[in-house]
Structure formats: structure tokens, C-alpha cells
Design a protein around this motif. Structure first.
Motif, PDB file in Angstrom:
ATOM      1  N   VAL A   1       0.871  -1.189   0.000  1.00 28.03           N
ATOM      2  CA  VAL A   1       0.000   0.000   0.000  1.00 28.03           C
ATOM      3  C   VAL A   1       0.907   1.238   0.000  1.00 28.03           C
ATOM      4  O   VAL A   1       1.734   1.392   0.903  1.00 28.03           O
ATOM      5  N   PRO A   2       0.783   2.096  -1.017  1.00 32.80           N
ATOM      6  CA  PRO A   2       1.747   3.204  -1.154  1.00 32.80           C
ATOM      7  C   PRO A   2       1.862   4.078   0.100  1.00 32.80           C
ATOM      8  O   PRO A   2       2.955   4.511   0.444  1.00 32.80           O
ATOM      9  N   ALA A   3       0.734   4.296   0.804  1.00 34.49           N
ATOM     10  CA  ALA A   3       0.782   5.189   1.973  1.00 34.49           C
ATOM     11  C   ALA A   3       1.667   4.644   3.086  1.00 34.49           C
ATOM     12  O   ALA A   3       2.065   5.388   3.988  1.00 34.49           O
ATOM     13  N   GLY A   4       1.979   3.354   3.045  1.00 30.76           N
ATOM     14  CA  GLY A   4       2.771   2.787   4.133  1.00 30.76           C
ATOM     15  C   GLY A   4       4.088   2.182   3.710  1.00 30.76           C
ATOM     16  O   GLY A   4       4.820   1.638   4.526  1.00 30.76           O
ATOM     17  N   ILE A   5       4.416   2.329   2.437  1.00 38.11           N
ATOM     18  CA  ILE A   5       5.559   1.556   1.927  1.00 38.11           C
ATOM     19  C   ILE A   5       6.887   2.026   2.515  1.00 38.11           C
ATOM     20  O   ILE A   5       7.813   1.216   2.664  1.00 38.11           O
TER      21      ILE A   5
ATOM     22  N   ALA B   1       7.010   3.711   5.571  1.00 35.73           N
ATOM     23  CA  ALA B   1       6.699   4.159   6.927  1.00 35.73           C
ATOM     24  C   ALA B   1       7.212   3.173   7.969  1.00 35.73           C
ATOM     25  O   ALA B   1       7.260   1.974   7.727  1.00 35.73           O
ATOM     26  N   THR B   2       7.573   3.685   9.140  1.00 36.54           N
ATOM     27  CA  THR B   2       7.911   2.822  10.276  1.00 36.54           C
ATOM     28  C   THR B   2       6.614   2.309  10.904  1.00 36.54           C
ATOM     29  O   THR B   2       5.513   2.703  10.512  1.00 36.54           O
ATOM     30  N   LEU B   3       6.755   1.456  11.916  1.00 35.44           N
ATOM     31  CA  LEU B   3       5.605   0.710  12.438  1.00 35.44           C
ATOM     32  C   LEU B   3       4.374   1.587  12.760  1.00 35.44           C
ATOM     33  O   LEU B   3       3.279   1.304  12.275  1.00 35.44           O
ATOM     34  N   THR B   4       4.543   2.627  13.583  1.00 34.53           N
ATOM     35  CA  THR B   4       3.363   3.360  14.071  1.00 34.53           C
ATOM     36  C   THR B   4       2.614   4.066  12.937  1.00 34.53           C
ATOM     37  O   THR B   4       1.401   3.855  12.787  1.00 34.53           O
ATOM     38  N   PRO B   5       3.284   4.870  12.102  1.00 37.91           N
ATOM     39  CA  PRO B   5       2.535   5.452  10.966  1.00 37.91           C
ATOM     40  C   PRO B   5       2.048   4.400   9.964  1.00 37.91           C
ATOM     41  O   PRO B   5       0.981   4.566   9.367  1.00 37.91           O
ATOM     42  N   TRP B   6       2.777   3.309   9.829  1.00 38.90           N
ATOM     43  CA  TRP B   6       2.331   2.226   8.937  1.00 38.90           C
ATOM     44  C   TRP B   6       1.045   1.595   9.468  1.00 38.90           C
ATOM     45  O   TRP B   6       0.112   1.321   8.699  1.00 38.90           O
ATOM     46  N   LEU B   7       0.978   1.367  10.808  1.00 38.50           N
ATOM     47  CA  LEU B   7      -0.248   0.799  11.404  1.00 38.50           C
ATOM     48  C   LEU B   7      -1.443   1.676  11.076  1.00 38.50           C
ATOM     49  O   LEU B   7      -2.512   1.192  10.703  1.00 38.50           O
ATOM     50  N   LYS B   8      -1.239   2.995  11.225  1.00 40.67           N
ATOM     51  CA  LYS B   8      -2.328   3.944  10.948  1.00 40.67           C
ATOM     52  C   LYS B   8      -2.716   3.911   9.486  1.00 40.67           C
ATOM     53  O   LYS B   8      -3.887   3.918   9.141  1.00 40.67           O
ATOM     54  N   ALA B   9      -1.708   3.889   8.615  1.00 41.48           N
ATOM     55  CA  ALA B   9      -1.960   4.059   7.173  1.00 41.48           C
ATOM     56  C   ALA B   9      -2.430   2.775   6.496  1.00 41.48           C
ATOM     57  O   ALA B   9      -3.073   2.834   5.457  1.00 41.48           O
ATOM     58  N   VAL B  10      -2.098   1.617   7.077  1.00 39.01           N
ATOM     59  CA  VAL B  10      -2.411   0.374   6.363  1.00 39.01           C
ATOM     60  C   VAL B  10      -3.391  -0.520   7.146  1.00 39.01           C
ATOM     61  O   VAL B  10      -4.598  -0.423   6.924  1.00 39.01           O
ATOM     62  N   PRO B  11      -2.935  -1.340   8.102  1.00 41.55           N
ATOM     63  CA  PRO B  11      -3.911  -2.294   8.672  1.00 41.55           C
ATOM     64  C   PRO B  11      -5.101  -1.609   9.340  1.00 41.55           C
ATOM     65  O   PRO B  11      -6.242  -2.025   9.130  1.00 41.55           O
ATOM     66  N   TYR B  12      -4.854  -0.556  10.133  1.00 40.82           N
ATOM     67  CA  TYR B  12      -5.984   0.072  10.820  1.00 40.82           C
ATOM     68  C   TYR B  12      -6.859   0.866   9.860  1.00 40.82           C
ATOM     69  O   TYR B  12      -8.070   0.936  10.020  1.00 40.82           O
TER      70      TYR B  12
ATOM     71  N   ALA C   1       1.189  -7.097   4.745  1.00 41.70           N
ATOM     72  CA  ALA C   1       1.196  -5.645   4.597  1.00 41.70           C
ATOM     73  C   ALA C   1       2.533  -5.055   5.035  1.00 41.70           C
ATOM     74  O   ALA C   1       2.822  -3.890   4.758  1.00 41.70           O
ATOM     75  N   SER C   2       3.350  -5.843   5.744  1.00 33.94           N
ATOM     76  CA  SER C   2       4.677  -5.352   6.142  1.00 33.94           C
ATOM     77  C   SER C   2       5.760  -6.323   5.682  1.00 33.94           C
ATOM     78  O   SER C   2       6.821  -6.431   6.288  1.00 33.94           O
ATOM     79  N   ASN C   3       5.475  -7.060   4.626  1.00 33.03           N
ATOM     80  CA  ASN C   3       6.412  -8.085   4.178  1.00 33.03           C
ATOM     81  C   ASN C   3       6.259  -8.304   2.673  1.00 33.03           C
ATOM     82  O   ASN C   3       7.213  -8.612   1.987  1.00 33.03           O
TER      83      ASN C   3
ATOM     84  N   ALA D   1     -10.744  -7.362  -5.371  1.00 33.34           N
ATOM     85  CA  ALA D   1     -10.810  -7.006  -3.951  1.00 33.34           C
ATOM     86  C   ALA D   1      -9.902  -5.824  -3.634  1.00 33.34           C
ATOM     87  O   ALA D   1     -10.262  -4.957  -2.829  1.00 33.34           O
ATOM     88  N   VAL D   2      -8.731  -5.763  -4.260  1.00 26.11           N
ATOM     89  CA  VAL D   2      -7.825  -4.630  -4.037  1.00 26.11           C
ATOM     90  C   VAL D   2      -8.523  -3.336  -4.475  1.00 26.11           C
ATOM     91  O   VAL D   2      -8.484  -2.318  -3.781  1.00 26.11           O
ATOM     92  N   LYS D   3      -9.206  -3.392  -5.616  1.00 33.69           N
ATOM     93  CA  LYS D   3      -9.914  -2.218  -6.125  1.00 33.69           C
ATOM     94  C   LYS D   3     -11.007  -1.807  -5.124  1.00 33.69           C
ATOM     95  O   LYS D   3     -11.144  -0.634  -4.770  1.00 33.69           O
ATOM     96  N   ARG D   4     -11.756  -2.807  -4.662  1.00 34.46           N
ATOM     97  CA  ARG D   4     -12.860  -2.553  -3.732  1.00 34.46           C
ATOM     98  C   ARG D   4     -12.341  -1.968  -2.423  1.00 34.46           C
ATOM     99  O   ARG D   4     -12.877  -0.999  -1.892  1.00 34.46           O
ATOM    100  N   LEU D   5     -11.267  -2.538  -1.894  1.00 34.65           N
ATOM    101  CA  LEU D   5     -10.693  -2.052  -0.627  1.00 34.65           C
ATOM    102  C   LEU D   5     -10.200  -0.617  -0.787  1.00 34.65           C
ATOM    103  O   LEU D   5     -10.406   0.229   0.097  1.00 34.65           O
ATOM    104  N   ALA D   6      -9.552  -0.331  -1.903  1.00 32.29           N
ATOM    105  CA  ALA D   6      -9.023   1.013  -2.135  1.00 32.29           C
ATOM    106  C   ALA D   6     -10.170   2.029  -2.201  1.00 32.29           C
ATOM    107  O   ALA D   6     -10.058   3.134  -1.672  1.00 32.29           O
ATOM    108  N   GLU D   7     -11.287   1.618  -2.830  1.00 32.28           N
ATOM    109  CA  GLU D   7     -12.449   2.527  -2.932  1.00 32.28           C
ATOM    110  C   GLU D   7     -13.099   2.739  -1.561  1.00 32.28           C
ATOM    111  O   GLU D   7     -13.395   3.856  -1.171  1.00 32.28           O
ATOM    112  N   ARG D   8     -13.305   1.653  -0.824  1.00 36.12           N
ATOM    113  CA  ARG D   8     -13.973   1.725   0.489  1.00 36.12           C
ATOM    114  C   ARG D   8     -13.168   2.563   1.470  1.00 36.12           C
ATOM    115  O   ARG D   8     -13.690   3.300   2.263  1.00 36.12           O
ATOM    116  N   HIS D   9     -11.874   2.375   1.406  1.00 33.31           N
ATOM    117  CA  HIS D   9     -11.010   3.079   2.349  1.00 33.31           C
ATOM    118  C   HIS D   9     -10.962   4.551   1.995  1.00 33.31           C
ATOM    119  O   HIS D   9     -11.048   5.406   2.825  1.00 33.31           O
TER     120      HIS D   9
END
Ligand SMILES: [Zn+2]
Length: 470
Positions: free
Chosen positions: A75-79, A81-92, A327-329, A462-470
Motif C-alpha cells: 500500500v503506497p501510503a505505508g511503503i 513508513a515505520t511501524l506506528t505510521p504504517w499501522l495507521k496508514a495500512v492495517p488500521y 502488509a509489512s512483508n 478485492a484490491v480495487k474494492r478495498l481502495a475505494e472503500r477506504h
């Protein structure tokens, strides 16, 4: 079934027994290894698998993963990023988009990746649980693993309070009430936690991050409930320096000390990451027999650091390997995880010894051996998850094994010691067979019954759908 003529057999055990002199394995009708030796003669009616120019490894036991993240790679917003901003930008940021169908698809992708990398036992740390979720994530995960024939352990995550990284999460993603969380885990234990050495499904108590996810007092209560039910305990711990800072600020303690204060250490506990540890925390882990899921690729990708896995293993900490979420690997590949660990610890040991006094010579190349890595990723994993009859290739053990082919890719041509090639060469060989309890779950790099083109099309949608929903 008789598997014959392998070039090498690694057993998964540590030390002198890491390499077997056997070249043939016989598997009994019970799915266990019945005989190991050389020049075994086929019995009437026995199926023979020709493992010429192949290496046999134990099936991997992956001890830390987040399967839902299989649809959140790169996910470009987290590529960067360190753990804390990555958590915010990707899984959460994306987890609100996971309904049952999306979770099942993500799990299927991750489990298929794992199978193709030789993994026969998967442990998934799933933490998308919230009041009124409307489907049963645990049942969906167990079902997907069962369809693929994989041994599966649910590390039932979740939280009773939100963390800073979740500020701005959709309102419906409320934390669970502690009693409701315990009641659901107890239900899962009753339904899925099999006892016995070759259990197919197991459950662990696994609040997402023990120093953050639960309220005061709940941590100890969770540990006691798990022990009363006879299930192990798991969580994230000490992944970045922020964990230490948080614990110092909130508890005036270090993370492993917080675990100790709350009865969260012992041979029935293992933590993912353990990158940043004081000397006294290392002793606490070793003295209590607490295990570790080492996730070197995720630690590298997020810039978290190099976990002291070789040093902890030398101190007696039960060591295992986890791929962590994709998401982190960006992949759920146990072989690339081991290749990464092999290089990372050697490079780190070489650098850590600088500056070296003149005449001291070179250092680092003995930091970790391939036999040791195989041990961590097989028997080590089975040990921390509590699967006693799994993880080693020996008579009486479950026939969970991978037959890796080395004769169809020039990458593996010219190798003097085929036993190490699947890890040392840095790419996945053709997986001729993967067996779980003696049943073939991968044959010629294909999963019987799986339509890969359909899986790819579903993932793209699903990637398209997730990107739209988010
Ligand atoms: Zn994780």
C-alpha cells in the motif's frame, strides 16, 4: 507411500541430528513416518514418489501471521513508513473494509502462498473482532485452512481499548468488552482446540499487543483464563523502540517486565518480534522458557531493527519463525524469510563487531547456519505452538514434509551441498510434493482443485474494492 532417492534429508532437529543419512521415507496409513532408511523396497500396492535430485525438508511451522493483510501488500501510503505510521496508514485504515468474503479471500491467498513455500502448519494472529461484526472470523479462517488441508492455529487477537494509531477509525470498529472477548475465545477453544500431538486445529489467547490492547487487570485475568483452558498465550512485544518508551512512560517498566508482572511469561507463551530488549529482559525470557516468533523480513521492511534471535536462541529461548502479515512483508514465503534471516544475522554480526582490533580478523559468517534456521522454522515452531508430533522428520512423527526439486532451474545447478540449496539460493525451488499428515496438498507446484487464475482475478477486484472503500 514410499518417497525414494532424495539427495538429502534435513530433519528439523538441532545439532548432530539435523541431517539424516536416510534417502527414503515410508509413510504409514496413519499419516505418520513409518520408516526412514536407504534403498527401502516398495511394498505391494504402495505408491512410490521419486525424489531423485530433490531435497526433503520438514514442513514449515509459521508462528506469526496476519492473513487478512494478504490483500494489503505494498500500500503506497505505508511503503516507506515505520511501524506506528504504517499501522495507521495500512492495517488500521483498511480493516473496516473486511467483510467475511474479503477475509476469506485474503486468508486463501496467504495460505496458498504459505503452502507453496513449504509451510504445513500456519498460525494466524487475527485481530479484527468488534461488537456486532455480523460474521464469525474465526470460523472463516479455520474453514479456509481446512479446505486447503493445512494444519491451522488461531491466535485469537483483539483489544478492549483503542490505541493512538486507531484515532479516526470508523465508529463501528469499537473494541470488544473483556467478558465478551473471553466468552468468544472460550467458545473457540471448545470448538477448535484439539489436544494431542498431531492436532489439526488449535487456539491461543492472543490480545494484539499486551502492553496496549487490554485495560489494567485484564492482562492477568486473560493469562489465567488461558491456562485454565489449557491454551498457550501469544502477542506482539518489543517490536520498536516506541514499545520501550510507552512502557517506561505508562508503567515505569520495560515491556518484558510488564509481561512478567502480569503472568505473561513461561513455556506456554511466545511473542512476535522481540527486537529491542535489555540484558535483563533477555534473561527473563530465557529463564522462563518464553518463546519467540522471529519475523526478520517485517522487521527489516519497517526499519524496526535486527532482533537478537541467534543470541536469544543460544540463551535457551525457544525460537521459531513467522512471516508476519503481508502488509509489512509483501509475501507469505517461509523460504524467503529464512533466506533473509540467514543473510541478515551474518551481516549484522559482521557490523556489530566493528571496529575490530587490528589482527582480530573477520567475523559474522557463523552467526546462524541453515540447519539452525530449518530447526527454528520447523521443530522450533511446533514447540512454541504446542504441536508435539509435528516439525521433525523421524519415525512416529506426522508426515508433514516438502520435497524440493533442484533439477529444473539453473539457479540450483553447480551446488556442492544440495541440502542447503532451497534456502541459500534465495528463490523458491519447484515444490514437487508437500504433504500434511501424509496427504498430498501440493503436487508439481500446484494445489489440486485450486484455480489460480480465478484467485488472481478475485484478488485484483478485492484490491480495487478495498481502495475505494477506504
Ligand atoms: Zn504481527
Amino acid at each position: 507411500m514410499l518417497i525414494r532417492n532424495a539427495s538429502a534429508v534435513l530433519t528439523g532437529t538441532a545439532g548432530a541430528g539435523a541431517r539424516s543419512t536416510a534417502r527414503d521415507l515410508r509413510i504409514g496409513a496413519d499419516g505418520c513416518i513409518a520408516e526412514m532408511g536407504c534403498s527401502l523396497v516398495p511394498e505391494p500396492g504402495e505408491r512410490v514418489l521419486d525424489a531423485s535430485d530433490c531435497v526433503i525438508y520438514p514442513g514449515w511451522v509459521n508462528t506469526h501471521h496476519h492473513l487478512f493483510q494478504s490483500l494489503l501488500k505494498g500500500v503506497p501510503a505505508g511503503i516507506d513508513a515505520t511501524l506506528t505510521p504504517w499501522l495507521k496508514a495500512v492495517p488500521y485504515a483498511y480493516r473496516g473494509g473486511f467483510d467475511e468474503e474479503t477475509l476469506r479471500l485474503a486468508a486463501r491467498i496467504g495460505l496458498v502462498e504459505l503452502l507453496l513455500s513449504g509451510c504445513t502448519t500456519a498460525a494466524d494472529h487475527h485481530y479484527i473482532y468488534y461488537p456486532g461484526i455480523g460474521y464469525d472470523p474465526s470460523a472463516a479462517l479455520f474453514d479456509e485452512a481446512a479446505r486447503l488441508g493445512q494444519r491451522f492455529m488461531l491466535l485469537r487477537g483483539g483489544a478492549t481499548q483503542t490505541r493512538d494509531a486507531e484515532a479516526g477509525a470508523p465508529a463501528h470498529l469499537r473494541p470488544e468488552a473483556f467478558d465478551a472477548m473471553l466468552a468468544d475465545i472460550e467458545r473457540c477453544v471448545g470448538r477448535y482446540h484439539q489436544r494431542g500431538p498431531r492436532a489439526r486445529t488449535r487456539v491461543a489467547m492472543a490480545p494484539t499487543t499486551i502492553t496496549i490492547s487490554l485495560r489494567d487487570g485484564e492482562l492477568r485475568e486473560a493469562a489465567r483464563a488461558a491456562r485454565a483452558w489449557g491454551i498457550p498465550l501469544h502477542s506482539h512485544l518489543s517490536e520498536t523502540v516506541s514499545y520501550m518508551e510507552h512502557c517506561r512512560e505508562k508503567f515505569n517498566r520495560l515491556p518484558v517486565e510488564v509481561a512478567a508482572d502480569n503472568e505473561w511469561l513461561g513455556p506456554d507463551v511466545w511473542f512476535a518480534h522481540l527486537v529491542h530488549l535489555s540484558a535483563s529482559e533477555r534473561r527473563l525470557l530465557a529463564n522462563s522458557g518464553t518463546g519467540m516468533a522471529h519475523c526478520p523480513q517485517s522487521n527489516g521492511r519497517l526499519g524496526s531493527g535486527v532482533a537478537p534471535a541467534p543470541a536469544l536462541a543460544r540463551m535457551g529461548v525457544p525460537m521459531s519463525i513467522g512471516v508476519d502479515g503481508a502488509a509489512s512483508n509483501e509475501a507469505a514465503d517461509m523460504l524467503s524469510e529464512l533466506h533473509c534471516a540467514w543473510l541478515m544475522h551474518r551481516a549484522h554480526a559482521g557490523s556489530a563487531s566493528l571496529p575490530r582490533p587490528e589482527g582480530a580478523g573477520e567475523a559474522g559468517a557463523d552467526a546462524v547456519t541453515i540447519e539452525q534456521l530449518v530447526h527454528w522454522a520447523s521443530a522450533g515452531g511446533a514447540r512454541v505452538l504446542g504441536f508435539e508430533g509435528v516439525g521433525t522428520l523421524a519415525v512416529g512423527q506426522a508426515a508433514d514434509l516438502a520435497v524440493w526439486r533442484l533439477d529444473d532451474d539453473p539457479r540450483f545447478f553447480g551446488v556442492h551441498d544440495p541440502a542447503i540449496a532451497p534456502i541459500a539460493s534465495g528463490a523458491r525451488p519447484h515444490l514437487k510434493w508437500l504433504l500434511v499428515d501424509g496427504a498430498i496438498v501440493v503436487e508439481d507446484d500446484r494445489i489440486p482443485g485450486l484455480d489460480m487464475a480465478e484467485l488472481h482475478a478475485s484478488a485484483r477486484a478485492a484490491v480495487k474494492r478495498l481502495a475505494e472503500r477506504h
